[in-house]
Design a protein around this motif. Sequence first.
Motif, mmCIF file in Angstrom:
data_model
loop_
_atom_site.group_PDB
_atom_site.id
_atom_site.type_symbol
_atom_site.label_atom_id
_atom_site.label_comp_id
_atom_site.label_asym_id
_atom_site.label_seq_id
_atom_site.Cartn_x
_atom_site.Cartn_y
_atom_site.Cartn_z
ATOM 1 N N ILE A 1 30.365 39.562 -27.227
ATOM 2 C CA ILE A 1 31.652 39.579 -27.940
ATOM 3 C C ILE A 1 32.694 38.778 -27.169
ATOM 4 C CG2 ILE A 1 33.585 41.050 -28.621
ATOM 5 C CD1 ILE A 1 31.466 43.184 -29.363
ATOM 6 N N PHE A 2 32.793 39.016 -25.865
ATOM 7 C CA PHE A 2 33.780 38.298 -25.066
ATOM 8 C C PHE A 2 33.453 36.812 -24.966
ATOM 9 C CE2 PHE A 2 35.454 42.358 -23.965
ATOM 10 C CZ PHE A 2 36.776 42.103 -23.632
ATOM 11 N N ALA A 3 32.188 36.458 -24.871
ATOM 12 C CA ALA A 3 31.803 35.048 -24.815
ATOM 13 C C ALA A 3 32.170 34.346 -26.124
ATOM 14 C CB ALA A 3 30.310 34.916 -24.532
ATOM 15 N N LYS A 4 31.914 34.998 -27.249
ATOM 16 C CA LYS A 4 32.271 34.418 -28.551
ATOM 17 C C LYS A 4 33.780 34.296 -28.699
ATOM 18 C CE LYS A 4 28.240 35.654 -31.280
ATOM 19 N NZ LYS A 4 27.743 36.354 -32.480
ATOM 20 N N PHE A 5 34.511 35.295 -28.204
ATOM 21 C CA PHE A 5 35.966 35.259 -28.260
ATOM 22 C C PHE A 5 36.501 34.087 -27.434
ATOM 23 C CE2 PHE A 5 40.107 37.144 -26.658
ATOM 24 C CZ PHE A 5 40.810 36.849 -27.811
ATOM 25 N N GLU A 6 35.942 33.895 -26.263
ATOM 26 C CA GLU A 6 36.373 32.789 -25.408
ATOM 27 C C GLU A 6 36.093 31.442 -26.084
ATOM 28 O OE1 GLU A 6 36.117 31.484 -20.744
ATOM 29 O OE2 GLU A 6 34.463 32.646 -21.571
ATOM 30 N N LEU A 7 34.928 31.300 -26.680
ATOM 31 C CA LEU A 7 34.607 30.058 -27.397
ATOM 32 C C LEU A 7 35.545 29.843 -28.580
ATOM 33 C CD1 LEU A 7 30.697 30.159 -27.384
ATOM 34 C CD2 LEU A 7 32.192 28.594 -26.108
ATOM 35 N N TRP A 8 35.850 30.925 -29.297
ATOM 36 C CA TRP A 8 36.752 30.826 -30.439
ATOM 37 C C TRP A 8 38.138 30.382 -29.989
ATOM 38 C CZ3 TRP A 8 41.309 33.187 -31.881
ATOM 39 C CH2 TRP A 8 41.703 32.981 -33.207
ATOM 40 N N GLY B 1 49.412 30.133 -31.674
ATOM 41 C CA GLY B 1 49.301 29.282 -30.500
ATOM 42 C C GLY B 1 49.692 30.023 -29.235
ATOM 43 N N LYS B 2 50.755 30.815 -29.318
ATOM 44 C CA LYS B 2 51.176 31.613 -28.157
ATOM 45 C C LYS B 2 50.116 32.639 -27.787
ATOM 46 C CE LYS B 2 56.170 31.221 -28.762
ATOM 47 N NZ LYS B 2 57.402 31.958 -29.045
ATOM 48 N N ALA B 3 49.535 33.274 -28.780
ATOM 49 C CA ALA B 3 48.496 34.279 -28.522
ATOM 50 C C ALA B 3 47.260 33.629 -27.892
ATOM 51 C CB ALA B 3 48.113 34.988 -29.822
ATOM 52 N N ILE B 4 46.902 32.453 -28.382
ATOM 53 C CA ILE B 4 45.734 31.749 -27.844
ATOM 54 C C ILE B 4 45.991 31.324 -26.402
ATOM 55 C CG2 ILE B 4 44.412 29.597 -28.055
ATOM 56 C CD1 ILE B 4 44.542 30.033 -31.119
ATOM 57 N N GLN B 5 47.225 30.956 -26.079
ATOM 58 C CA GLN B 5 47.565 30.599 -24.698
ATOM 59 C C GLN B 5 47.641 31.844 -23.805
ATOM 60 O OE1 GLN B 5 51.206 28.368 -24.874
ATOM 61 N NE2 GLN B 5 50.252 26.674 -25.968
ATOM 62 N N TYR B 6 48.062 32.948 -24.363
ATOM 63 C CA TYR B 6 48.234 34.186 -23.596
ATOM 64 C C TYR B 6 46.890 34.791 -23.172
ATOM 65 C CZ TYR B 6 49.511 39.050 -22.662
ATOM 66 O OH TYR B 6 49.658 40.279 -22.092
ATOM 67 N N ALA B 7 45.940 34.812 -24.067
ATOM 68 C CA ALA B 7 44.663 35.491 -23.821
ATOM 69 C C ALA B 7 43.945 35.004 -22.562
ATOM 70 C CB ALA B 7 43.751 35.388 -25.044
ATOM 71 N N PRO B 8 43.781 33.694 -22.352
ATOM 72 C CA PRO B 8 43.086 33.263 -21.126
ATOM 73 C C PRO B 8 43.822 33.669 -19.848
ATOM 74 C CG PRO B 8 43.129 31.479 -22.701
ATOM 75 C CD PRO B 8 44.017 32.559 -23.245
ATOM 76 N N ASN B 9 45.145 33.781 -19.929
ATOM 77 C CA ASN B 9 45.913 34.204 -18.754
ATOM 78 C C ASN B 9 45.651 35.665 -18.408
ATOM 79 O OD1 ASN B 9 47.067 31.673 -18.630
ATOM 80 N ND2 ASN B 9 48.842 32.258 -19.831
ATOM 81 N N GLN B 10 45.134 36.423 -19.360
ATOM 82 C CA GLN B 10 44.854 37.845 -19.152
ATOM 83 C C GLN B 10 43.347 38.105 -19.062
ATOM 84 O OE1 GLN B 10 47.520 39.733 -18.641
ATOM 85 N NE2 GLN B 10 48.702 37.892 -19.035
#
Length: 75
Positions: A9-16, A31-40
């Motif tokens: 699930i996490f691998a697919k989320f990261e690819l998405w 766009g903000k959410a997509i930028q926020y997620a990798p920081n967390q």
Amino acid sequence: MSTIRDDIIFAKFELWLRDQSPHRLPKGPMGKAIQYAPNQWDELKEVLDDAKLRLDNNIAVSTCNANGANPEAYI
């Protein structure tokens, strides 16, 4: 202790996230959410390593319902 399913699930989320990033405006909500997620990401991965942490909020919703509160009012 992570399960193979959680890892997938996490691998697919990261690819998405990587796939969606170039298609979203950086200052838009998505766009903000997509930028926020990798920081967390480290915090997100803790869910996989700690069996006490859950990916859902069913306990919180059940507690709100039991106390007569509308859980959607807090979202």
